[in-house]
Design an enzyme around this catalytic site. Structure first.
Site, PDB file in Angstrom:
ATOM      1  CE  LYS A  49      -3.817  -2.515   1.967  1.00  0.00           C
ATOM      2  NZ  LYS A  49      -4.621  -2.970   3.117  1.00  0.00           N
ATOM      3  CD  GLN A  93      -3.676  -4.711   6.227  1.00  0.00           C
ATOM      4  OE1 GLN A  93      -3.505  -3.754   5.477  1.00  0.00           O
ATOM      5  NE2 GLN A  93      -4.359  -5.777   5.848  1.00  0.00           N
ATOM      6  CG  ASP A 116      -9.936  -0.632   4.168  1.00  0.00           C
ATOM      7  OD1 ASP A 116      -9.629  -0.909   2.984  1.00  0.00           O
ATOM      8  OD2 ASP A 116      -9.195  -0.845   5.144  1.00  0.00           O
TER       9      ASP A 116
END
Ligand code: NAD
Length: 268
Positions: A49, A93, A116
Site C-alpha cells: 500500500k 490493517q 476501506d
C-alpha cells in the site's frame, strides 16, 4: 483472460494524473496506515500500500504499533488522525490482535476518511447505492468488468461468499449495475445447480479448487477472488482455472487477476 495487471496499470496512470492535478492546485493527498503486531501477511499488504501511494504521489504515514497496544491507545491514535488535515484517508490493517475489538476500531474512523468503506455509515451508503467509498476488492472487480466492456445488466450473477468485505458488497455493486443477483454461502443447498445458472460467477470462498468446470455454464464470466495456497504450495484462487477457462467467455487468473486491483482501488 481478464488481466488485473493491465487494468490496474491503466487505473494507476489515471490516478497519478489526478494527484498531480491536485498538487498543482496546492492540495496534497495523504493516507495513514496503521498496523498492529507482527502478522507477516499484513506487513506485506502494508508495504504494498505504501509503495502504491509513492507510485502515484500520495503521502503515506505509517503507524506500526506493537502487538500489546491497548484498544484505548489505538482509538486515541485514530482520534488524532481523524482531526489531522494532512490525513485524507485512514486505514487500519486487519486482522487486529485478539484483545482489540475490530468493530469498535472500524466505528471510530471518521466515515469521511474511511477509505476501506468498512464503517457502518459507508456500508449503509453502499446499500442505498449512493457512495463515496467502496471496499477495494469488489470495487476492483467492477472496474475490471467495465474495462473489458462486460455488462451485467439483466444477467444472472451468482456470488459465492457472504463476507462483509467481499461477498455482500460485491452483490450490492452488481445489483447497482442491474444484475439479477444471488448470494450463495456455506448454508446454500445445491450450490452446483445455483452456479450452473450464472452468467456471471464470482467466487469469494477461500478454498483452492472449489469451483470446478461442472459448476460453470458455457460462456459464463468467471471472477476468482480467492487467494489460497494449493497443495503444491503455489498461489491459486478458488476456481480450477485450467478446466474452467475452456468453458468461460471471460475469466480472471490467480495471480494476476483480482489481486492487483485491490490496492489500486484503495488508492482511488
Ligand atoms: P471469508 O472466510 O470471510 O468468507 C468466505 C465465504 O465463503 C463465507 O461467506 C462462506 O459462507 C463461504 N463458504 C465457505 N464454504 C463454503 C461452501 N462449502 N459453499 C459455499 N460457500 C462457502 O473470506 P473473505 O474475506 O470473503 O475472502 C474470500 C477469499 O477471497 C479468500 O481466499 C481471501 O483470501 C480472498 N480475498 C482476496 C482479496 C483480493 O485482493 N484478491 C481480497 C479479500 C479477500
Amino acid at each position: 483472460i481478464i488481466s488485473g495487471k493491465v487494468v490496474s496499470q491503466a487505473k494507476r496512470e489515471e490516478l497519478k494524473n489526478r494527484v498531480a492535478q491536485l498538487n498543482v492546485q496546492g492540495t496534497e493527498v495523504g493516507l495513514a496506515v496503521i498496523i498492529v503486531g507482527n502478522n507477516s501477511a499484513s506487513r506485506v499488504y502494508v508495504n504494498n500500500k505504501k509503495k502504491g501511494c509513492e507510485e502515484i504521489g500520495v503521502n503515506s504515514y505509517e503507524y506500526a504499533l506493537p502487538e500489546e497496544t491497548s484498544q484505548s491507545e489505538l482509538l486515541e491514535l485514530i482520534e488524532k488522525l481523524n482531526g489531522d488535515d494532512k490525513v485524507d484517508g485512514i486505514l487500519c490493517q486487519l486482522p487486529l490482535p485478539a484483545h482489540i475489538d475490530e468493530q469498535a476500531v472500524i466505528n471510530s474512523i471518521n466515515p469521511q476518511k474511511d477509505v476501506d468503506a468498512f464503517h457502518p455509515f459507508n456500508v449503509g451508503h453502499i446499500m442505498i447505492g449512493d457512495y463515496t467509498f467502496l471496499p477495494c476488492t469488489p470495487a476492483g472487480v467492477m472496474e475490471m468488468l467495465k474495462f473489458y466492456n462486460i455488462s451485467v445488466k439483466g444477467k444472472k450473477c451468482v456470488v459465492i461468499g457472504r463476507s462483509n468485505i467481499v461477498g455482500k458488497p460485491m452483490a450490492m455493486l452488481l445489483l447497482k449495475e442491474n444484475g439479477t443477483v444471488e448470494i450463495c454461502h456455506s448454508g446454500t443447498a445445491n450450490l452446483k445447480a445455483e452456479c450452473l445458472g450464472a452468467d456471471v460467477l464470482v467466487a469469494a470462498v477461500g478454498k483452492a479448487g472449489f469451483v470446478t468446470a461442472d459448476m460453470v455454464k458455457e460462456g459464463a464470466v468467471v471472477i476468482d477472488v480467492g487467494i489460497n495456497r494449493g497443495a503444491d504450495g503455489r498461489l491459486c484462487g478458488d476456481v480450477c482455472f485450467d478446466e474452467v477457462e475452456k468453458k468461460a467467455s471471460f475469466i480472471t487468473p490467480v495471480p494476476g487477476g483480482v489481486g492487483p486491483m485491490t490496492i489500486t482501488m484503495l488508492l482511488e
